[in-house]
Write a protein that holds these residues in place. Structure first.
Motif, PDB file in Angstrom:
ATOM      1  N   GLY A   2      -0.937  -6.625   6.419  1.00  0.00           N
ATOM      2  CA  GLY A   2       0.208  -5.820   6.829  1.00  0.00           C
ATOM      3  C   GLY A   2       0.629  -4.856   5.735  1.00  0.00           C
ATOM      4  N   LYS A   3       1.696  -4.091   6.044  1.00  0.00           N
ATOM      5  CA  LYS A   3       2.196  -3.124   5.056  1.00  0.00           C
ATOM      6  C   LYS A   3       2.728  -3.846   3.830  1.00  0.00           C
ATOM      7  N   GLY A   4       3.260  -5.059   4.050  1.00  0.00           N
ATOM      8  CA  GLY A   4       3.800  -5.848   2.943  1.00  0.00           C
ATOM      9  C   GLY A   4       2.727  -6.133   1.902  1.00  0.00           C
ATOM     10  N   ARG A  21      13.922  -4.984  -2.406  1.00  0.00           N
ATOM     11  CA  ARG A  21      13.897  -6.101  -1.455  1.00  0.00           C
ATOM     12  C   ARG A  21      14.959  -5.878  -0.379  1.00  0.00           C
ATOM     13  N   SER A  22      14.503  -5.816   0.861  1.00  0.00           N
ATOM     14  CA  SER A  22      15.405  -5.544   1.978  1.00  0.00           C
ATOM     15  C   SER A  22      16.188  -6.789   2.388  1.00  0.00           C
ATOM     16  N   TRP A  23      17.252  -6.544   3.101  1.00  0.00           N
ATOM     17  CA  TRP A  23      17.967  -7.614   3.790  1.00  0.00           C
ATOM     18  C   TRP A  23      17.518  -7.626   5.250  1.00  0.00           C
ATOM     19  N   THR A  25      18.207  -9.901   9.199  1.00  0.00           N
ATOM     20  CA  THR A  25      18.826 -11.020   9.927  1.00  0.00           C
ATOM     21  C   THR A  25      17.781 -11.781  10.747  1.00  0.00           C
ATOM     22  N   ARG A  26      16.500 -11.352  10.668  1.00  0.00           N
ATOM     23  CA  ARG A  26      15.517 -12.123  11.436  1.00  0.00           C
ATOM     24  C   ARG A  26      15.198 -13.423  10.717  1.00  0.00           C
ATOM     25  N   ASP A  27      14.682 -14.400  11.484  1.00  0.00           N
ATOM     26  CA  ASP A  27      14.339 -15.691  10.892  1.00  0.00           C
ATOM     27  C   ASP A  27      13.117 -15.536   9.986  1.00  0.00           C
ATOM     28  N   ALA A  36      10.486 -12.622   0.404  1.00  0.00           N
ATOM     29  CA  ALA A  36      10.003 -11.472   1.187  1.00  0.00           C
ATOM     30  C   ALA A  36      11.191 -10.587   1.574  1.00  0.00           C
ATOM     31  N   TYR A  37      12.314 -11.223   1.849  1.00  0.00           N
ATOM     32  CA  TYR A  37      13.563 -10.533   2.189  1.00  0.00           C
ATOM     33  C   TYR A  37      14.708 -11.342   1.616  1.00  0.00           C
ATOM     34  N   VAL A  38      15.888 -10.746   1.623  1.00  0.00           N
ATOM     35  CA  VAL A  38      17.102 -11.541   1.560  1.00  0.00           C
ATOM     36  C   VAL A  38      17.410 -11.877   3.019  1.00  0.00           C
ATOM     37  N   LEU A  55      21.613   1.698   1.491  1.00  0.00           N
ATOM     38  CA  LEU A  55      21.089   3.068   1.404  1.00  0.00           C
ATOM     39  C   LEU A  55      20.719   3.551   2.803  1.00  0.00           C
ATOM     40  N   GLU A  56      20.143   2.651   3.574  1.00  0.00           N
ATOM     41  CA  GLU A  56      19.829   2.883   4.990  1.00  0.00           C
ATOM     42  C   GLU A  56      19.764   1.531   5.643  1.00  0.00           C
ATOM     43  N   TRP A  57      19.985   1.505   6.939  1.00  0.00           N
ATOM     44  CA  TRP A  57      19.794   0.252   7.685  1.00  0.00           C
ATOM     45  C   TRP A  57      19.501   0.615   9.133  1.00  0.00           C
ATOM     46  N   TYR A  64      18.841  -6.831  12.356  1.00  0.00           N
ATOM     47  CA  TYR A  64      19.160  -5.810  11.360  1.00  0.00           C
ATOM     48  C   TYR A  64      18.161  -5.879  10.214  1.00  0.00           C
ATOM     49  N   TYR A  65      17.841  -4.702   9.676  1.00  0.00           N
ATOM     50  CA  TYR A  65      17.050  -4.577   8.450  1.00  0.00           C
ATOM     51  C   TYR A  65      17.709  -3.489   7.610  1.00  0.00           C
ATOM     52  N   GLY A  66      17.820  -3.695   6.314  1.00  0.00           N
ATOM     53  CA  GLY A  66      18.442  -2.653   5.503  1.00  0.00           C
ATOM     54  C   GLY A  66      18.047  -2.718   4.042  1.00  0.00           C
ATOM     55  N   THR A  67      18.134  -1.559   3.392  1.00  0.00           N
ATOM     56  CA  THR A  67      17.843  -1.427   1.962  1.00  0.00           C
ATOM     57  C   THR A  67      19.166  -1.423   1.194  1.00  0.00           C
ATOM     58  N   LEU A  83      10.088   1.700  -0.902  1.00  0.00           N
ATOM     59  CA  LEU A  83      10.728   1.063   0.252  1.00  0.00           C
ATOM     60  C   LEU A  83       9.666   0.858   1.316  1.00  0.00           C
ATOM     61  N   GLU A  84       9.569  -0.360   1.834  1.00  0.00           N
ATOM     62  CA  GLU A  84       8.616  -0.621   2.922  1.00  0.00           C
ATOM     63  C   GLU A  84       9.460  -0.764   4.175  1.00  0.00           C
ATOM     64  N   ILE A  85       9.656   0.346   4.902  1.00  0.00           N
ATOM     65  CA  ILE A  85      10.631   0.382   5.996  1.00  0.00           C
ATOM     66  C   ILE A  85      10.048   1.083   7.223  1.00  0.00           C
ATOM     67  N   GLU A  86      10.754   0.968   8.359  1.00  0.00           N
ATOM     68  CA  GLU A  86      10.264   1.609   9.574  1.00  0.00           C
ATOM     69  C   GLU A  86      10.789   3.061   9.652  1.00  0.00           C
ATOM     70  N   VAL A  87      10.463   3.749  10.771  1.00  0.00           N
ATOM     71  CA  VAL A  87      10.660   5.205  10.801  1.00  0.00           C
ATOM     72  C   VAL A  87      12.136   5.644  10.837  1.00  0.00           C
ATOM     73  N   ALA A 129       6.186  -6.848  22.198  1.00  0.00           N
ATOM     74  CA  ALA A 129       7.341  -6.002  21.870  1.00  0.00           C
ATOM     75  C   ALA A 129       7.038  -5.157  20.635  1.00  0.00           C
ATOM     76  N   ARG A 130       6.376  -5.746  19.659  1.00  0.00           N
ATOM     77  CA  ARG A 130       6.049  -5.009  18.435  1.00  0.00           C
ATOM     78  C   ARG A 130       5.017  -3.915  18.710  1.00  0.00           C
ATOM     79  N   LEU A 131       4.059  -4.203  19.584  1.00  0.00           N
ATOM     80  CA  LEU A 131       3.054  -3.174  19.908  1.00  0.00           C
ATOM     81  C   LEU A 131       3.701  -1.997  20.636  1.00  0.00           C
TER      82      LEU A 131
HETATM   83  P1  5GP Z   1       9.066  -7.473   9.817  1.00  0.00           P
HETATM   84  O1  5GP Z   1       9.963  -8.225  10.737  1.00  0.00           O
HETATM   85  O2  5GP Z   1       7.660  -7.352  10.359  1.00  0.00           O
HETATM   86  O3  5GP Z   1       9.087  -8.000   8.400  1.00  0.00           O
HETATM   87  O4  5GP Z   1       9.634  -5.981   9.732  1.00  0.00           O
HETATM   88  C1  5GP Z   1       9.833  -5.232  10.894  1.00  0.00           C
HETATM   89  C2  5GP Z   1       9.923  -3.759  10.549  1.00  0.00           C
HETATM   90  O5  5GP Z   1      11.085  -3.526   9.748  1.00  0.00           O
HETATM   91  C3  5GP Z   1       8.737  -3.262   9.718  1.00  0.00           C
HETATM   92  O6  5GP Z   1       8.338  -2.013  10.241  1.00  0.00           O
HETATM   93  C4  5GP Z   1       9.309  -3.099   8.335  1.00  0.00           C
HETATM   94  O7  5GP Z   1       8.666  -2.062   7.611  1.00  0.00           O
HETATM   95  C5  5GP Z   1      10.720  -2.720   8.659  1.00  0.00           C
HETATM   96  N1  5GP Z   1      11.669  -2.959   7.560  1.00  0.00           N
HETATM   97  C6  5GP Z   1      11.637  -3.927   6.612  1.00  0.00           C
HETATM   98  N2  5GP Z   1      12.680  -3.797   5.779  1.00  0.00           N
HETATM   99  C7  5GP Z   1      13.386  -2.729   6.201  1.00  0.00           C
HETATM  100  C8  5GP Z   1      14.565  -2.072   5.727  1.00  0.00           C
HETATM  101  O8  5GP Z   1      15.194  -2.435   4.741  1.00  0.00           O
HETATM  102  N3  5GP Z   1      14.994  -0.991   6.439  1.00  0.00           N
HETATM  103  C9  5GP Z   1      14.331  -0.539   7.518  1.00  0.00           C
HETATM  104  N4  5GP Z   1      14.824   0.549   8.130  1.00  0.00           N
HETATM  105  N5  5GP Z   1      13.226  -1.117   7.998  1.00  0.00           N
HETATM  106  C10 5GP Z   1      12.752  -2.196   7.338  1.00  0.00           C
END
Ligand code: 5GP
Length: 175
Positions: A2-4, A21-23, A25-27, A36-38, A55-57, A64-67, A83-87, A129-131
């Motif tokens: 994966g991207k990670g 390291r992103s935050w 709320t997923r398990d 891998a996350y907070v 910075l973004e979420w 939720y995912y956020g930096t 940052l490894e984040i989505e679009v 769902a991810r695809l």
């Molecule tokens: P996963 O659940 O597979 O770890 O992450 C799902 C998606 O959220 C991936 O595309 C990943 O790059 C993205 N992601 C991870 N951390 C963040 C973040 O902090 N902000 C955003 N916007 N996306 C994130």
């Protein structure tokens, strides 16, 4: 892979990169690293949004995912921040920091992506769902990206990313 995996290997190779390291709320997945996350609750996440602590979420498939705002963001001496984040998040970062470099990582094919998602042990509905999400993200990602890299073979992908980073760094020095 994966991207990670890519970004982990990248920051290990290059000491002038710092991985945020992103935050989320997923398990936590079984076998996923604790750092891998907070991993946090929606309540904590929302409190941090209210404090302007990201910075973004974004919301991605129900979580939720956020930096978190990096401390050394405006320090020219500090390493480059990865940052490894989505679009959606990438768009938010680019708006605030037009000098940010967006590298859009694409799988070699949807079939290969499906195989990798299944390899993580996610249930069928999550894989689908991810695809679907990936299909929606792809045209946006391609249109906002500064570079597009195919995630086919780890060493090759890493070499390509490193080459991009070094070209971008030399351009930045000359500006
Ligand atoms: P996963 O659940 O597979 O770890 O992450 C799902 C998606 O959220 C991936 O595309 C990943 O790059 C993205 N992601 C991870 N951390 C963040 C973040 O902090 N902000 C955003 N916007 N996306 C994130």
């Amino acid at each position: 892979m994966g991207k990670g995996t890519i970004v982990d290997a990248l920051v290990r190779r290059d000491p002038d990169l710092w991985l945020s390291r992103s935050w989320t709320t997923r398990d936590q997945r079984p076998g996923e690293a604790d750092d891998a996350y907070v991993f946090t609750s929606p309540e904590h996440f929302e409190a941090r949004i209210s404090d302007d602590g990201f910075l973004e979420w974004t919301e991605f498939l129900g979580n939720y995912y956020g930096t978190p705002r990096p401390e050394h963001l405006d320090d020219p001496e500090s390493p480059d921040i990865v940052l490894e984040i989505e679009v959606d998040g990438a768009q938010q970062v680019k708006q605030q920091y037009p000098e940010a470099i967006l590298i859009f990582v694409v799988p070699p094919s949807r079939e290969e992506q499906e195989r990798r998602l299944r390899g993580r042990g996610d249930p069928d509905d999550k894989v689908h769902a991810r695809l679907r999400k990936a299909e929606k993200e792809e045209p946006i990602g391609r249109s906002i990206a500064d570079h597009i890299v195919v995630n086919d073979e780890l060493e090759r992908t890493l070499d390509e990313m490193q080459a991009i980073i070094s070209t971008e760094r030399s351009g930045r020095c000359g500006r």
